[in-house]
Design a protein around this motif. Structure first.
Motif, PDB file in Angstrom:
ATOM      1  N   ILE A  22       0.970  -0.385  -0.139  1.00 28.68           N
ATOM      2  CA  ILE A  22       0.067   0.269   0.423  1.00 28.68           C
ATOM      3  C   ILE A  22       1.002   1.605  -0.102  1.00 28.68           C
ATOM      4  O   ILE A  22       1.559   1.247   1.133  1.00 28.68           O
ATOM      5  CB  ILE A  22      -1.222  -0.027   1.176  1.00 28.68           C
ATOM      6  CG1 ILE A  22      -2.187  -1.058   1.210  1.00 28.68           C
ATOM      7  CG2 ILE A  22      -1.453   1.394   1.169  1.00 28.68           C
ATOM      8  CD1 ILE A  22      -3.007  -1.222   2.032  1.00 28.68           C
ATOM      9  N   ARG A  23       0.623   1.906  -0.993  1.00 26.60           N
ATOM     10  CA  ARG A  23       1.562   3.118  -1.255  1.00 26.60           C
ATOM     11  C   ARG A  23       0.729   4.485  -1.560  1.00 26.60           C
ATOM     12  O   ARG A  23      -0.034   3.884  -2.186  1.00 26.60           O
ATOM     13  CB  ARG A  23       2.805   2.411  -1.988  1.00 26.60           C
ATOM     14  CG  ARG A  23       3.471   1.829  -1.637  1.00 26.60           C
ATOM     15  CD  ARG A  23       4.952   1.065  -2.507  1.00 26.60           C
ATOM     16  NE  ARG A  23       5.080   0.336  -2.139  1.00 26.60           N
ATOM     17  CZ  ARG A  23       6.055  -0.514  -3.023  1.00 26.60           C
ATOM     18  NH1 ARG A  23       6.798  -0.399  -4.021  1.00 26.60           N
ATOM     19  NH2 ARG A  23       6.359  -1.808  -3.311  1.00 26.60           N
ATOM     20  N   ASN A  24       1.414   5.715  -1.762  1.00 26.85           N
ATOM     21  CA  ASN A  24       0.875   6.604  -2.624  1.00 26.85           C
ATOM     22  C   ASN A  24      -0.544   7.062  -1.747  1.00 26.85           C
ATOM     23  O   ASN A  24      -1.166   7.202  -1.941  1.00 26.85           O
ATOM     24  CB  ASN A  24       0.383   6.216  -4.128  1.00 26.85           C
ATOM     25  CG  ASN A  24      -0.142   7.463  -4.491  1.00 26.85           C
ATOM     26  OD1 ASN A  24      -0.373   9.091  -3.994  1.00 26.85           O
ATOM     27  ND2 ASN A  24       1.073   7.923  -5.833  1.00 26.85           N
ATOM     28  N   PHE A  25       0.051   8.141  -0.760  1.00 22.62           N
ATOM     29  CA  PHE A  25      -1.178   8.998   0.050  1.00 22.62           C
ATOM     30  C   PHE A  25      -0.512  10.495   0.272  1.00 22.62           C
ATOM     31  O   PHE A  25      -0.645  10.862   0.174  1.00 22.62           O
ATOM     32  CB  PHE A  25      -0.253   8.353   1.610  1.00 22.62           C
ATOM     33  CG  PHE A  25      -0.300   7.146   2.296  1.00 22.62           C
ATOM     34  CD1 PHE A  25      -1.263   6.784   2.740  1.00 22.62           C
ATOM     35  CD2 PHE A  25       0.472   6.240   1.369  1.00 22.62           C
ATOM     36  CE1 PHE A  25      -1.569   5.393   3.015  1.00 22.62           C
ATOM     37  CE2 PHE A  25       0.113   4.630   2.229  1.00 22.62           C
ATOM     38  CZ  PHE A  25      -0.651   4.528   2.703  1.00 22.62           C
ATOM     39  N   ASP A  44      -7.257  10.789  -0.356  1.00 19.55           N
ATOM     40  CA  ASP A  44      -7.839   9.864  -0.395  1.00 19.55           C
ATOM     41  C   ASP A  44      -8.118   9.121  -1.672  1.00 19.55           C
ATOM     42  O   ASP A  44      -7.953   7.991  -1.441  1.00 19.55           O
ATOM     43  CB  ASP A  44      -8.991  10.950   0.517  1.00 19.55           C
ATOM     44  CG  ASP A  44      -9.045  11.059   1.455  1.00 19.55           C
ATOM     45  OD1 ASP A  44      -8.311  11.065   2.676  1.00 19.55           O
ATOM     46  OD2 ASP A  44      -9.889  11.804   2.078  1.00 19.55           O
ATOM     47  N   ARG A 100      -4.366   6.267  -3.798  1.00 15.01           N
ATOM     48  CA  ARG A 100      -3.757   5.059  -3.077  1.00 15.01           C
ATOM     49  C   ARG A 100      -3.340   4.025  -4.086  1.00 15.01           C
ATOM     50  O   ARG A 100      -4.617   3.225  -5.441  1.00 15.01           O
ATOM     51  CB  ARG A 100      -4.402   4.353  -2.114  1.00 15.01           C
ATOM     52  CG  ARG A 100      -4.006   4.175  -0.873  1.00 15.01           C
ATOM     53  CD  ARG A 100      -3.177   4.502  -0.120  1.00 15.01           C
ATOM     54  NE  ARG A 100      -4.467   4.733   1.478  1.00 15.01           N
ATOM     55  CZ  ARG A 100      -4.665   6.142   0.485  1.00 15.01           C
ATOM     56  NH1 ARG A 100      -3.877   7.090   0.368  1.00 15.01           N
ATOM     57  NH2 ARG A 100      -5.617   6.491   2.115  1.00 15.01           N
ATOM     58  N   SER A 101      -2.097   3.730  -4.082  1.00 15.04           N
ATOM     59  CA  SER A 101      -1.776   2.368  -4.932  1.00 15.04           C
ATOM     60  C   SER A 101      -1.829   1.225  -3.796  1.00 15.04           C
ATOM     61  O   SER A 101      -0.967   1.014  -3.415  1.00 15.04           O
ATOM     62  CB  SER A 101      -0.272   2.842  -5.725  1.00 15.04           C
ATOM     63  OG  SER A 101      -0.179   3.462  -6.401  1.00 15.04           O
ATOM     64  N   TYR A 102      -2.279   0.180  -4.431  1.00 15.93           N
ATOM     65  CA  TYR A 102      -2.154  -1.291  -3.877  1.00 15.93           C
ATOM     66  C   TYR A 102      -1.045  -2.471  -4.972  1.00 15.93           C
ATOM     67  O   TYR A 102      -1.649  -2.408  -6.240  1.00 15.93           O
ATOM     68  CB  TYR A 102      -3.362  -1.890  -3.544  1.00 15.93           C
ATOM     69  CG  TYR A 102      -4.392  -0.985  -3.566  1.00 15.93           C
ATOM     70  CD1 TYR A 102      -4.564  -1.362  -1.985  1.00 15.93           C
ATOM     71  CD2 TYR A 102      -5.265  -0.050  -3.339  1.00 15.93           C
ATOM     72  CE1 TYR A 102      -5.329   0.049  -0.933  1.00 15.93           C
ATOM     73  CE2 TYR A 102      -5.872   1.202  -2.449  1.00 15.93           C
ATOM     74  CZ  TYR A 102      -6.089   0.641  -1.303  1.00 15.93           C
ATOM     75  OH  TYR A 102      -6.514   1.543  -0.800  1.00 15.93           O
ATOM     76  N   TYR A 112      -9.166  -1.980  -0.745  1.00 20.87           N
ATOM     77  CA  TYR A 112      -8.860  -1.542   0.488  1.00 20.87           C
ATOM     78  C   TYR A 112      -9.540  -1.747   0.940  1.00 20.87           C
ATOM     79  O   TYR A 112      -9.344  -1.871   2.668  1.00 20.87           O
ATOM     80  CB  TYR A 112      -9.678  -0.153  -0.498  1.00 20.87           C
ATOM     81  CG  TYR A 112     -10.118   0.466   0.935  1.00 20.87           C
ATOM     82  CD1 TYR A 112      -9.277   1.471   1.118  1.00 20.87           C
ATOM     83  CD2 TYR A 112     -11.522  -0.103   1.384  1.00 20.87           C
ATOM     84  CE1 TYR A 112     -10.152   2.696   2.150  1.00 20.87           C
ATOM     85  CE2 TYR A 112     -12.477   1.721   2.131  1.00 20.87           C
ATOM     86  CZ  TYR A 112     -11.375   2.299   2.756  1.00 20.87           C
ATOM     87  OH  TYR A 112     -11.745   3.008   4.126  1.00 20.87           O
ATOM     88  N   GLY A 130       2.235   2.920   3.549  1.00 21.61           N
ATOM     89  CA  GLY A 130       1.267   1.813   4.694  1.00 21.61           C
ATOM     90  C   GLY A 130       2.652   1.462   5.996  1.00 21.61           C
ATOM     91  O   GLY A 130       2.909   0.865   5.624  1.00 21.61           O
ATOM     92  N   GLY A 133      -5.001   2.016   5.360  1.00 21.74           N
ATOM     93  CA  GLY A 133      -5.067   2.912   4.741  1.00 21.74           C
ATOM     94  C   GLY A 133      -4.936   4.487   4.906  1.00 21.74           C
ATOM     95  O   GLY A 133      -4.864   4.820   3.676  1.00 21.74           O
ATOM     96  N   TYR A 167       0.472   6.223   7.427  1.00 18.76           N
ATOM     97  CA  TYR A 167       2.241   5.908   6.314  1.00 18.76           C
ATOM     98  C   TYR A 167       3.199   6.888   6.859  1.00 18.76           C
ATOM     99  O   TYR A 167       2.911   7.218   7.556  1.00 18.76           O
ATOM    100  CB  TYR A 167       1.665   6.294   4.945  1.00 18.76           C
ATOM    101  CG  TYR A 167       1.570   7.737   4.737  1.00 18.76           C
ATOM    102  CD1 TYR A 167       3.220   8.554   4.654  1.00 18.76           C
ATOM    103  CD2 TYR A 167       0.120   8.549   5.456  1.00 18.76           C
ATOM    104  CE1 TYR A 167       3.387   9.908   4.208  1.00 18.76           C
ATOM    105  CE2 TYR A 167       0.924  10.004   4.712  1.00 18.76           C
ATOM    106  CZ  TYR A 167       1.656  10.346   4.424  1.00 18.76           C
ATOM    107  OH  TYR A 167       1.632  12.155   3.807  1.00 18.76           O
TER     108      TYR A 167
END
Length: 459
Positions: free
Chosen positions: A53-56, A59, A62-64, A70, A108, A409, A412
């Motif tokens: 879980i990255r890129n914050f 809202d 998010r990258s999964y 999620y 995350g 979620g 981070y």
């Protein structure tokens, strides 16, 4: 580095004038996973990140990866990341660290210790003396879209100030998505049954000279401001006390954000009055609980420990510490009022004698979620006692728990670089080591490869 210290806000690699670690001159030994590896502003974060879980940035940014979504539960994420320790991570790797930060270097977090998923898995593939590549963060857990406060270690004041005095500094920072202002407050322990522990009973407090037994609300070197992403330093000003009994108290340092977020962040702030030093701690206690389904229960440990440094022990004549749950403090995680039934928050022992052995003396806190809607909730456990010098001591321990939902979620850490560490100890409560390389922006930098121990790759 050559010593521990604050992150250098002007450098991506965060050295601030200190000498980079090397094989010939390794850094100091410290815990990189476990009870003693807590973040500056979030005691529940112990160093275990969610690689998928990255890129914050926002809202919706998010990258999964690797099948995570999620809705993936925290327990599933822990199992996956535990398997990555033994079997290797399938990727993708992190991009090189840049300034401004690449959002894909935001990863995350998971909360609390998980001995089975981390320490036991780690022991299967690593031993003391091995060298491993670690991602390094700046010590602060962030959230989307949010700001965070790193409170001062302690506010130290005399029992009576002859004139207003300057207090300590602390840091307020924000993530990239936060664009509002923060207004600061210092509140008393207004839910204390013993009103002597409530040093600022007026809400909002006044800056006029305080009445006997009280202190005032400080002024702030900066207030109603937009924090910097690297952290804005704030100093407490014009602090006064009036015949406050010597002792150790806890207040609430709060920040409130304006439009459009209207978020509140609240952190316990320790106040040491009149030279008091003998103390106990609740810092080894768990701060986050997870209840998988509505109506379920969970039990988390509350540890009461004492410091061991010369002159600061609790003292042989110190009392047992009385533990209690503040039902009046029960809110959701945005600090909006919420209710829970009487008896649904209970402690296995309401009187605990502090100990310096292990993580401390144990009282189990049981949370019954009957009647609660899915979501995130917060409340306070209070510990009070009298130290060996006959002085009152009180600490507040903030607990959060989720019901049929996940806290993963939104929280981070920013990766600020990569370094090789040599493992120095592995025990049931954590893993420690020391840096044997400098910090590099690229995890594939050749200098990092040279410092690592060659290993077979699982397949």
């Amino acid at each position: 580095t050559s010593t521990t210290g604050a992150v250098d806000t002007s450098s991506v690699l965060a050295y601030g004038g200190r000498t980079p670690a090397s094989e010939a001159f390794p850094g100091p030994v410290f815990d990189f996973y476990g009870v003693q590896s807590k973040a500056n502003n979030d005691k529940s974060f112990r160093g275990f990140v969610v690689l998928d879980i990255r890129n914050f940035q926002s809202d919706s940014s998010r990258s999964y990866y690797n099948g995570v979504t999620y809705g993936t539960t925290q327990n599933t994420l822990k199992n996956m990341n535990g398997d990555y320790i033994t079997d290797g991570y399938t990727g993708p790797g992190f991009p090189p660290v840049t300034s401004p930060a690449d959002p894909n270097d935001q990863v995350g977090t998971l909360s609390g210790n998980d001995t089975d998923m981390v320490v036991h898995a780690f022991e299967q593939v690593y031993a003391v003396g091995d060298r491993i590549l670690l991602a390094v963060y700046d010590g602060t857990v962030m959230a989307i879209p949010d700001f965070s406060i790193v409170p001062p270690t302690a506010i130290v004041l005399p029992s009576t100030t002859s004139s207003p005095t300057t207090g300590p500094t602390f840091t307020v920072s924000r993530n990239a998505a936060f664009s509002s202002t923060v207004t600061l407050h210092l509140h008393g322990d207004q839910l204390a049954t013993n009103t002597a522990f409530d040093l600022i009973p007026v809400d909002p407090p006044t800056n006029n000279p305080p009445l006997a037994g009280l202190m005032n609300q400080p002024l702030w070197s900066t207030d109603v401001f937009t924090p910097s992403k690297q952290g804005t330093q704030i100093q407490m000003l014009s602090m006064s006390t009036n015949a406050v009994p010597a002792g150790i108290y806890t207040l609430w340092l709060e920040g409130h954000s304006g439009n459009p977020y209207f978020q509140a962040r609240r952190y316990p702030a320790v106040v040491k009055i009149g030279g008091a030093v003998r103390d106990f701690s609740l810092a080894n206690s768990t701060t986050l609980g997870t209840i998988a389904s509505a109506g379920g229960s969970t039990t988390i440990p509350i540890y009461v420990s004492t410091t061991t440094a010369s002159g600061t022990k609790w003292g042989n004549s110190g009392s047992a510490v009385a533990l209690s749950v503040d039902y009046g403090s029960f809110t959701n995680c945005s600090f909006d009022p919420a209710t829970i039934g009487a008896g649904q928050l209970s402690l296995s022992s309401s009187s605990v004698t502090p100990t310096a052995s292990g993580t401390g003396a144990l009282s189990n806190l049981t949370i019954n979620s009957f009647g609660l809607a899915p979501g995130c909730y917060s409340f306070v456990v209070r510990g009070t006692g009298t130290n060996g010098d006959g002085q009152p001591v009180t600490h507040l321990h903030q607990v959060q728990f989720t019901v049929a939902s996940t806290a993963v979620g939104g929280s981070y850490v920013d990766i600020i670089g990569f370094a090789v560490f040599q493992v120095t100890a592995i025990d049931p409560n954590g893993i420690s080591g020391k840096a044997v390389s400098a910090l590099y922006a690229d995890q594939n930098d050749a200098a990092l490869r040279r410092a690592q121990t060659p290993r077979l790759v699982p397949w």
